[in-house]
Enzyme design. Structure first.
Site, short mmCIF file in Angstrom:
data_model
loop_
_atom_site.label_atom_id
_atom_site.label_comp_id
_atom_site.label_asym_id
_atom_site.label_seq_id
_atom_site.Cartn_x
_atom_site.Cartn_y
_atom_site.Cartn_z
N ASP A 246 13.14 25.58 -45.80
CA ASP A 246 12.21 26.60 -45.72
C ASP A 246 12.70 27.54 -47.24
OD1 ASP A 246 12.13 29.91 -46.03
OD2 ASP A 246 14.69 30.26 -45.99
N HIS A 275 11.07 28.53 -41.94
CA HIS A 275 12.04 28.93 -42.05
C HIS A 275 13.07 30.59 -40.81
CE1 HIS A 275 12.27 33.20 -44.72
NE2 HIS A 275 11.83 33.57 -43.28
#
Length: 299
Positions: A246, A275
């Site tokens: 992420d 993410h």
């Protein structure tokens, strides 16, 4: 305020989303949808989604945690999912989102909550727990943070904010795909698009990036700094569960571990994924939640 409501027909036969709908009015003529699975008298696990997803994000985790004997609640934030959608970007503010969420929690009179939050679910959830600590038993954060505007934002976020604000095209499914390592199916991409039949329905998704505090003068910065003062005294379990890929929240897990006393000695984990780790590692994420709840029972 003009309120839009997505037709229920758009949510028919979504992949892996068999949950019965539940609704509460969190303001006059403003309805919030939520999933409520598992034993009604069991300890509640509150799963808060972020931008631009909805409770569909947790579809693989909800049955696992509920079948372990816990009550799982996954609301759709106002402007998302099956919840009502104010039609203007200006209708949304950080404080309004907080008011809507607090109203929902108070109406359900939730207590002993295990908070599970990611992305904007963390911006709202961490402040919610900090301001209402008597209702929360523990916090589990995945790819999230509570910003105050005092730290530099990433280039990735700056680009996303500009795109969400000014692009005439906001492809919700593709945005989720960009934050997910595995390839989503056509049905899954359609499910993320389902709440948004027109661009007017996307006002909430366009608003969120603008509401992230990026300076200490931001309207929400003072309240978030006050929430941090509460979190710096938080001694209940605080667990970070970030993903390996992420670019938006990288390093925020270590930052919170240093500042929040309840993080000391906890089983912090890094999971595989982008993410949206709920898409890439849902079973592993669910196992962390279940193990944290079981450790309480054994203590």
């Amino acid at each position: 305020m003009r309120i839009l409501r997505t037709d229920e027909g758009r949510f028919t036969d979504l992949p892996d989303y068999p949950f019965a709908p539940n609704y509460l009015d969190v303001a006059p003529d403003l309805r919030m949808h939520y999933v409520d699975e598992g034993p009604a008298d069991a300890p509640p696990v509150l799963m808060l989604h972020g931008e631009p997803s909805w409770s569909y994000l947790y579809r693989h985790m909800i049955p696992l945690v509920a079948s372990a004997g816990y009550r799982v609640l996954a609301p759709d934030l106002i402007g998302f999912g099956k919840s009502d959608k104010p039609a203007a970007v200006e209708d949304y503010s950080y404080d309004r989102h907080m008011d809507w969420l607090v109203n929902w929690v108070e109406q359900l009179d939730l207590s002993n909550i295990t908070l599970v939050c990611q992305n904007w679910g963390s911006l709202l959830g961490l402040r919610l727990a900090a301001e209402n600590p008597h209702r929360f038993a523990r916090i589990i954060v995945g790819n999230g943070m509570l910003p105050t505007g005092e730290n530099r934002v990433t280039t990735t976020f700056t680009l996303w904010k500009a795109f969400a604000s000014y692009s005439p095209w906001l492809p919700i499914g593709r945005v989720v795909q960009l934050g997910t390592d595995r390839m989503l199916s056509k049905g899954e991409l359609a499910a993320y698009e389902a709440p948004f039949p027109s661009d007017q329905h996307k006002a909430g998704a366009r608003a969120f990036p603008k509401l992230v505090p990026v300076s200490s003068e931001d309207p929400s910065s003072a309240a978030n700094r006050e929430a941090w003062r509460a979190l710096e005294k938080w001694r209940k379990p605080f667990i970070t569960c970030f993903s390996s890929g992420d670019p938006i929240t990288r390093g925020c897990d270590r930052y919170m571990q240093r500042r929040i006393p309840g993080a000391y000695g906890q089983p912090h984990t890094t999971l595989r994924g982008g993410h949206f780790l709920q898409e890439d590692s849902p079973r592993e994420f669910a196992r962390i939640i279940i193990d944290a709840l079981k450790s309480q029972m054994a203590a």
